[in-house]
Design a protein around this motif. Structure first.
Motif, PDB file in Angstrom:
ATOM      1  N   MET A   1     -23.969 -17.961 -28.026  1.00  0.00           N
ATOM      2  CA  MET A   1     -22.634 -17.737 -27.758  1.00  0.00           C
ATOM      3  C   MET A   1     -22.485 -16.234 -27.996  1.00  0.00           C
ATOM      4  N   THR A   2     -23.041 -15.688 -28.911  1.00  0.00           N
ATOM      5  CA  THR A   2     -22.835 -14.120 -29.117  1.00  0.00           C
ATOM      6  C   THR A   2     -23.344 -13.216 -27.929  1.00  0.00           C
ATOM      7  N   ALA A   3     -24.528 -13.576 -27.510  1.00  0.00           N
ATOM      8  CA  ALA A   3     -24.884 -12.926 -26.341  1.00  0.00           C
ATOM      9  C   ALA A   3     -23.928 -13.051 -25.032  1.00  0.00           C
ATOM     10  N   PHE A   4     -23.277 -14.020 -25.080  1.00  0.00           N
ATOM     11  CA  PHE A   4     -22.234 -14.416 -23.944  1.00  0.00           C
ATOM     12  C   PHE A   4     -21.004 -13.678 -24.142  1.00  0.00           C
ATOM     13  N   SER A   5     -20.708 -13.409 -25.540  1.00  0.00           N
ATOM     14  CA  SER A   5     -19.310 -12.933 -26.021  1.00  0.00           C
ATOM     15  C   SER A   5     -19.256 -11.346 -25.813  1.00  0.00           C
ATOM     16  N   VAL A   6     -18.029 -10.736 -25.933  1.00  0.00           N
ATOM     17  CA  VAL A   6     -18.061  -9.271 -26.111  1.00  0.00           C
ATOM     18  C   VAL A   6     -18.225  -8.858 -27.576  1.00  0.00           C
ATOM     19  N   GLY A   7     -17.587  -9.428 -28.404  1.00  0.00           N
ATOM     20  CA  GLY A   7     -17.324  -9.202 -29.825  1.00  0.00           C
ATOM     21  C   GLY A   7     -18.620  -9.516 -30.630  1.00  0.00           C
ATOM     22  N   ARG A   8     -18.417  -9.502 -31.723  1.00  0.00           N
ATOM     23  CA  ARG A   8     -19.591  -9.564 -32.804  1.00  0.00           C
ATOM     24  C   ARG A   8     -19.966 -11.072 -33.112  1.00  0.00           C
ATOM     25  N   TRP A   9     -21.057 -11.033 -33.751  1.00  0.00           N
ATOM     26  CA  TRP A   9     -21.571 -12.526 -34.028  1.00  0.00           C
ATOM     27  C   TRP A   9     -20.512 -13.424 -34.973  1.00  0.00           C
ATOM     28  N   ARG A  10     -20.376 -14.729 -34.496  1.00  0.00           N
ATOM     29  CA  ARG A  10     -19.552 -15.446 -35.357  1.00  0.00           C
ATOM     30  C   ARG A  10     -20.160 -16.894 -35.399  1.00  0.00           C
TER      31      ARG A  10
ATOM     32  N   TYR B   1     -33.413 -12.258 -40.308  1.00  0.00           N
ATOM     33  CA  TYR B   1     -33.413 -11.035 -39.512  1.00  0.00           C
ATOM     34  C   TYR B   1     -32.589  -9.866 -39.942  1.00  0.00           C
ATOM     35  N   ASP B   2     -31.459 -10.361 -40.705  1.00  0.00           N
ATOM     36  CA  ASP B   2     -30.540  -9.072 -41.311  1.00  0.00           C
ATOM     37  C   ASP B   2     -31.498  -8.351 -42.351  1.00  0.00           C
ATOM     38  N   LYS B   3     -31.825  -9.160 -43.469  1.00  0.00           N
ATOM     39  CA  LYS B   3     -32.732  -8.723 -44.446  1.00  0.00           C
ATOM     40  C   LYS B   3     -33.868  -7.862 -43.915  1.00  0.00           C
ATOM     41  N   LEU B   4     -34.675  -8.363 -42.891  1.00  0.00           N
ATOM     42  CA  LEU B   4     -35.732  -7.694 -42.472  1.00  0.00           C
ATOM     43  C   LEU B   4     -35.336  -6.266 -41.798  1.00  0.00           C
TER      44      LEU B   4
ATOM     45  N   ARG C   1     -25.428  -8.870 -39.276  1.00  0.00           N
ATOM     46  CA  ARG C   1     -24.823  -9.372 -38.060  1.00  0.00           C
ATOM     47  C   ARG C   1     -23.424  -9.489 -38.317  1.00  0.00           C
ATOM     48  N   LEU C   2     -22.823  -9.226 -39.415  1.00  0.00           N
ATOM     49  CA  LEU C   2     -21.279  -9.537 -39.546  1.00  0.00           C
ATOM     50  C   LEU C   2     -20.753  -8.044 -39.280  1.00  0.00           C
ATOM     51  N   ASP C   3     -21.375  -6.974 -39.175  1.00  0.00           N
ATOM     52  CA  ASP C   3     -21.195  -5.800 -38.817  1.00  0.00           C
ATOM     53  C   ASP C   3     -21.244  -5.204 -37.683  1.00  0.00           C
TER      54      ASP C   3
END
Length: 393
Positions: free
Chosen positions: A106-115, A295-298, A303-305
């Motif tokens: 859904m994130t890949a499909f959308s324009v905004g950030r991950w939710r 993945y964020d930590k690595l 992904r929130l930013d």
């Protein structure tokens, strides 16, 4: 001669030659100037390195954004505005990353950030799954651009994980899901309880009465690249999706790419078993990393930013294949329970469904295309105009 006074610290190790002392005493300004120039040079090199790294980072980000744009363009060319949106079931064992993959798509499909549209994880300290109900995510729930709404983005169907089993209960639960007979937001465990208390026949009777909703057009089987594939569940899915009269295309995803060595022998064997178990060619397979805490930590970025385009690109390319209308569903109009291997059960009890009850002839024998809807609308308009002409003449 060396000074033997107490003020001479480590004289044996640090003593200077007379020539060095002469230089040191005779030209303190020259030494300071050399040190100053060396410091200036280091600062300049450091700034140049920062600029170079920043330029490389910006270049990489720009290249990624270009790739994302190209992948999205190809996806839109594939789904188009004609036909209808597919219902895609995400199937797998508990803990394989179904909901994380659902959010990533859904994130890949959308324009905004991950939710976090699909809740992820476990709770209670006993591995209890967060996802307990059948959840559907049509494009209206995840697309954040009106320009994309006209395209046939798929409806993603997420649910709790199955046990690694191929018994009668698992196979019948899969039939119920694939034929769209499990109402939205209902629990699979409720269906399992009917089976355990009243048997298989009663289970079929119950769900044969439900309205056909969310009939599945594509199956994405998801497993973790860090664990052996759930072979029994894979056998059950392939049997119900391919071994019966209604045949549904199957695709496969291995998650947790960031935790394995893709070139290692252990993973290569696992991938081979996974593909063979589901009968997958390379174009229907994806090894990926989903948006997640690890993945964020690595990579040190949340992904929130910001988006992770390196995750979006392979997912978009894979979903382009999943949504390809060239993959046909054989005998798509076949309803639940009415095939040669499993004749329709005789309904002896009334079951209340959470979905609207079907009227006579409500079963969808064929899904209309957008063109057919337009022709139907034009036909109605012509009839209305004809009535008005007769009325006022």
């Amino acid at each position: 001669m060396m000074d033997s006074s107490p003020s001479n610290i480590n004289s044996a190790d640090t003593s200077l030659s007379s020539a060095q002392l002469a230089i040191g005493r005779g030209a303190p300004g020259m030494r300071r100037e050399k040190i100053f120039k060396k410091g200036q040079m280091m600062v300049k090199l450091n700034e140049e390195n920062k600029v170079s790294i920043g330029m490389k980072r910006r270049t990489n980000e720009e290249e990624f954004e270009t790739e994302v744009g190209n992948a999205l363009k190809l996806f839109l060319e594939r789904v188009t505005t004609e036909g209808y949106a597919f219902n895609i079931a995400l199937i797998g064992a508990s803990g394989c990353g179904k909901s994380s993959f659902c959010n990533s798509v859904m994130t890949a499909f959308s324009v905004g950030r991950w939710r976090e549209r699909a809740m992820t994880g476990h709770y209670g300290g006993h591995g209890r799954q967060v996802t307990q109900h059948l959840l559907s995510f049509p494009k209206t729930k995840y697309l954040d651009s009106e320009d994309l709404m006209e395209y046939n983005y798929p409806t993603l169907v997420d649910m709790n994980g199955f046990n690694d089993s191929s018994d009668n209960l698992v196979e019948e639960l899969l039939r119920i899901v694939f034929f769209g007979r499990l109402p939205r937001e209902e629990k699979l465990v409720d269906a399992a309880n009917i089976y355990r208390t009243s048997g298989l026949k009663r289970l079929k009777e119950h769900y044969s009465k439900n309205y056909e909703d969310l009939k599945i057009d594509r199956i994405i089987f998801i497993a973790s690249a860090t664990s052996p594939p759930p072979k029994c569940l894979m056998d059950a899915v392939t049997q119900i999706a391919r071994g019966e009269n209604r045949v549904i295309p199957i695709f496969g995803v291995l998650t947790h790419k960031d935790k394995i060595d893709p070139d290692g022998d252990e993973y290569q064997t696992l991938e081979k078993d996974f593909k063979e178990g589901l009968g997958l060619q390379d174009n229907r397979f994806l090894l990926c990393t989903s948006y997640c805490d690890d993945y964020d930590k690595l990579h040190g970025k949340s992904r929130l930013d910001q988006r992770h385009p390196e995750l979006d690109i392979p997912i978009l390319r894979f979903m382009e294949q999943v949504c390809d209308p060239a993959y046909e569903i054989i005998r798509d109009s076949l309803p639940y329970g009415q095939d040669e291997h499993s004749p329709a059960p005789e309904i002896t009890t009334t079951v209340t469904s959470t979905d609207p009850p079907p009227s006579a002839g409500c079963e969808k024998s064929k899904r209309w295309t957008l063109t057919e809807y337009k022709m139907w609308g034009i036909g109605i308009l012509v009839v209305v105009i004809a009535i008005l002409v007769v009325w006022y003449s």
